[in-house]
Design a protein around this motif. Structure first.
Motif, short mmCIF file in Angstrom:
data_model
loop_
_atom_site.label_atom_id
_atom_site.label_comp_id
_atom_site.label_asym_id
_atom_site.label_seq_id
_atom_site.Cartn_x
_atom_site.Cartn_y
_atom_site.Cartn_z
N GLY A 131 0.82 -1.21 0.00
CA GLY A 131 0.00 0.00 0.00
C GLY A 131 0.85 1.26 0.00
N GLN A 132 1.94 1.25 0.75
CA GLN A 132 2.86 2.40 0.75
C GLN A 132 3.48 2.59 -0.63
OE1 GLN A 132 5.63 1.56 3.91
NE2 GLN A 132 4.20 2.18 5.51
N GLY A 138 1.28 5.96 -7.23
CA GLY A 138 0.11 6.76 -7.59
C GLY A 138 0.44 8.25 -7.61
N GLU A 139 1.22 8.69 -6.66
CA GLU A 139 1.67 10.09 -6.64
C GLU A 139 2.49 10.40 -7.89
OE1 GLU A 139 4.90 12.63 -4.09
OE2 GLU A 139 3.63 11.24 -2.95
N ASP A 150 -2.26 0.94 -13.33
CA ASP A 150 -2.79 0.49 -12.04
C ASP A 150 -1.65 0.56 -11.01
OD1 ASP A 150 -3.77 -0.85 -9.82
OD2 ASP A 150 -4.53 -2.57 -10.96
N PRO A 151 -1.62 1.64 -10.20
CA PRO A 151 -0.53 1.78 -9.22
C PRO A 151 -0.40 0.61 -8.25
CG PRO A 151 -1.65 3.87 -9.49
CD PRO A 151 -2.46 2.84 -10.25
N LEU A 152 -1.53 -0.01 -7.90
CA LEU A 152 -1.46 -1.15 -6.97
C LEU A 152 -0.78 -2.34 -7.64
CD1 LEU A 152 -2.05 -2.31 -4.19
CD2 LEU A 152 -4.35 -2.91 -5.01
N ALA A 153 -1.15 -2.62 -8.87
CA ALA A 153 -0.51 -3.73 -9.60
C ALA A 153 0.98 -3.43 -9.81
CB ALA A 153 -1.20 -3.95 -10.95
N ARG A 156 2.80 -4.06 -6.53
CA ARG A 156 3.02 -5.50 -6.30
C ARG A 156 4.20 -6.00 -7.14
NH1 ARG A 156 -2.98 -6.17 -6.30
NH2 ARG A 156 -3.54 -6.41 -4.11
N ALA A 157 4.25 -5.53 -8.38
CA ALA A 157 5.34 -5.95 -9.27
C ALA A 157 6.69 -5.46 -8.75
CB ALA A 157 5.09 -5.44 -10.69
N VAL A 158 6.76 -4.22 -8.31
CA VAL A 158 8.01 -3.67 -7.76
C VAL A 158 8.41 -4.45 -6.51
CG1 VAL A 158 9.03 -1.66 -6.60
CG2 VAL A 158 7.76 -1.36 -8.74
N PHE A 159 7.45 -4.73 -5.65
CA PHE A 159 7.74 -5.47 -4.42
C PHE A 159 8.26 -6.86 -4.75
CE2 PHE A 159 6.68 -7.65 -0.42
CZ PHE A 159 7.25 -6.77 0.48
N ASP A 160 7.60 -7.53 -5.66
CA ASP A 160 8.03 -8.87 -6.05
C ASP A 160 9.41 -8.85 -6.72
OD1 ASP A 160 5.68 -9.90 -5.03
OD2 ASP A 160 4.71 -10.11 -6.99
#
Length: 196
Positions: A131-132, A138-139, A150-153, A156-160
C-alpha cells in the motif's frame, strides 16, 4: 526491585518477550520465562495476552511494525519527488532488513520461525508495505513522473521484483560485496520501466 503487576504494560511484556526469544529461541521460550524476566506471575502476562500464540503474534507484529513506520514516514515526505521516494523507500527497506539480519542474528532467526506461525500478521504487513508503494507510484502517476495504469498492480510488481533484497530467505546473500551494485541495478531498471 521487581516491578509490580500494576505497572505491567503490553509494551513491557513485548520487550521482555524479545529478550527471552533472543536468549532461548522460539522453541524453548515460554510465557513463564517472560513472566520470570519481568518479575511477575505468568497469569499477569496472560491478562494482557490471552494465549502464548497471541503473545508471539503481537511480538511479531511489533517487529514488523517498526519497518512499516519507518517506511511510512518516507512515503509521506512532501519535499521529495515520487521517484526519489521510491528509490529511498526501497533502499531503506533493504537496509532495515540487512541491519536486522546482521546486528541481531539470533532474533532475526527467531522471527523467521515466528513469521511462519503468524501468517495473518505477515499478510497484513505485506499489504501495508505494498500500500505504501502504491501510494508513491500513484503520486508519481498524478505528477506525470510515472506511467502506470494500475498503481497497486505496479506496486506488487516492484515489491516482487525486489524480493531478493527484503525477503529473509535471501539474508545469506545480503553480505556479499556485489549486492549493493545488484540492488542499484534492479532499482534503476524498475524506475526506467515506471517513468512516463
Amino acid at each position: 526491585m521487581s516491578p509490580s503487576p500494576e505497572i505491567l504494560t503490553p509494551e513491557r511484556i513485548l520487550e521482555a518477550t524479545e529478550d527471552v526469544l533472543r536468549r532461548y529461541g522460539p522453541t524453548k521460550a515460554t510465557v513463564v520465562d517472560v513472566a520470570r524476566a519481568l518479575g511477575v506471575s505468568h497469569g499477569s502476562v496472560y491478562r494482557h495476552f490471552r494465549t502464548k500464540a497471541a503473545l508471539r503474534e503481537a511480538v511479531t507484529a511489533r517487529w514488523l511494525g517498526r519497518t512499516e513506520e519507518l517506511l511510512g514516514e518516507l512515503s509521506e515526505e512532501p519535499a521529495k519527488t515520487a521517484e526519489e521516494k521510491l528509490r529511498q523507500w526501497l533502499a531503506v527497506l533493504f537496509e532495515a532488513k540487512r541491519h536486522k539480519a546482521g546486528d541481531d542474528p539470533e532474533l532475526f532467526a527467531t522471527y523467521g520461525v515466528l513469521i511462519q506461525e503468524a501468517s495473518g500478521v505477515v499478510d497484513e504487513h505485506l499489504l501495508v508495505l505494498i500500500g505504501q508503494l502504491a501510494a508513491i507510484i500513484g503520486e508519481g502517476v498524478r505528477s506525470g513522473q510515472f506511467a502506470a495504469r494500475d498503481p497497486l498492480a505496479a506496486a506488487r510488481a516492484v515489491f516482487d521484483a525486489t524480493a531478493r533484497f527484503h525477503d529473509p530467505v535471501y539474508a545469506p546473500q545480503w553480505e556479499r560485496p556485489e549486492i549493493d551494485d545488484e540492488f542499484r541495478a534492479v532499482c534503476e531498471l524498475l524506475l526506467r520501466g515506471l517513468r512516463a
